[in-house]
Design an enzyme around this catalytic site. Structure first.
Site, PDB file in Angstrom:
ATOM      1  CE  LYS A  26      32.664  39.454  40.005  1.00 20.73           C
ATOM      2  NZ  LYS A  26      33.309  39.314  41.321  1.00 20.73           N
ATOM      3  CG  ASN A  31      33.150  48.160  43.931  1.00 25.79           C
ATOM      4  OD1 ASN A  31      34.162  47.691  43.442  1.00 25.79           O
ATOM      5  ND2 ASN A  31      33.076  48.532  45.203  1.00 25.79           N
ATOM      6  CB  CYS A  47      42.293  47.841  44.107  1.00 25.04           C
ATOM      7  SG  CYS A  47      40.532  47.817  43.716  1.00 25.04           S
TER       8      CYS A  47
END
Length: 302
Positions: A44, A98, A128
């Protein structure tokens, strides 16, 4: 049959990985099968500091897919290294973290820490929002991608994979920025920006209004982008987006992907990745293919 793959310097027993954000840190899925059967686990999204994510509702179903606006909720890198990484290291598979951030400085500090961790590689999440640039995603421009990749490359000696957003005009140009910045591989695609409206309340289904679309609906877009990028760069590609079975996975490999990653399908059937590994082996046996690498980029265009 040989399903082993060298991906960006990471020796994997097969080309099947699980996509960031759909597999947590592996604990839940370990109740269903031996995680050591996977080529790799991509964790995650993990940030320098803990993130609480977006307010709910932040997930909804769509036709042939789902929308999410989780907001990269995670406990932070220090918690991950102390509590989750030791559990993952029990399994005979590769661990790729990640990494996400909201500024180049955050990415650099995070990757300094990860470079010392007992992991096999880093997948840089460039979808992001860059808070210093009006919250536009880092992955939206060639220069933006190249810059953050270069800065991370200076502090990271481990294999560096850069994950790209598909919400751009020219994905091949963005991928070239990854290569020119010094990354070892590129990963694509991340989710497509989408929206769903509740016609009875007349409000968006997600509290964040928009979210990332994943699932079978995005596969044709992902396959097209993987093919385009394979024609533009010389670094290996991890293909993902809507993969639900071995046939989908092989389609990505033929388009130019060295490895593939299974995401939303994990929520429907936790055994999807294992069935995909077995399906790839069956395909190779059926067509007398000795090495999985012989399939990479072998699509014959019309």
């Amino acid at each position: 049959m040989n399903t082993k793959i060298n991906f960006a310097g990471i020796e994997m027993k097969n080309p099947v990985t699980v996509a960031s954000g759909t597999f947590g840190y592996g604990r839940e899925y370990s109740e269903f099968f031996d995680l050591g059967k996977l080529g790799a686990i991509i964790t995650k999204g993990t940030s320098l500091k803990p993130k609480s994510g977006n307010k709910p509702p932040r997930i909804c179903e769509t036709a042939s897919g789902m929308l999410n606006s989780i907001g990269l909720q995670n406990p932070g890198v220090e918690y991950f290294m102390q509590n989750d990484l030791p559990n993952l290291r029990k399994y005979d598979t590769k661990i790729i973290v990640n990494a996400c951030g909201s500024s180049i400085e955050e990415y650099v500090e995070l990757c300094k820490i990860l470079d010392k961790a007992d992991i096999d590689g880093v997948e840089l999440n460039l979808s992001c929002p860059n808070v210093k640039e009006g919250c536009m995603a880092f992955g939206n421009t060639y220069e933006g991608v190249k810059k953050v990749t270069q800065e991370v490359r200076k502090v990271l000696s481990k294999p560096l994979i850069v994950k790209l957003t598909p919400n751009v005009t020219n994905i091949a140009e963005i991928a070239k920025g990854v290569e020119d910045g010094g990354a070892d591989a590129v990963s694509l695609i991340n989710t497509l920006l989408g929206m769903k409206i509740d016609i009875y309340s007349r409000r968006p289904a997600l509290a964040n209004n928009t979210g990332g679309l994943s699932g079978p609906a995005i596969k044709p877009v992902a396959v097209r982008m993987v093919y385009q990028v394979s024609q533009a760069v010389n670094i290996p590609i991890m293909g993902l987006g809507g993969i639900t079975n071995a046939e989908d996975a092989i389609e990505f490999i033929l388009a130019g992907a060295t490895t593939i990653s299974i995401g939303a399908a994990n929520f429907i059937d936790p055994y999807t990745s294992i069935k995909t590994i077995e399906g790839i082996e069956n395909y190779m046996q059926r067509f007398n293919i000795e090495n999985i690498s012989d399939l990479i980029g072998k699509v014959e265009m019309n």
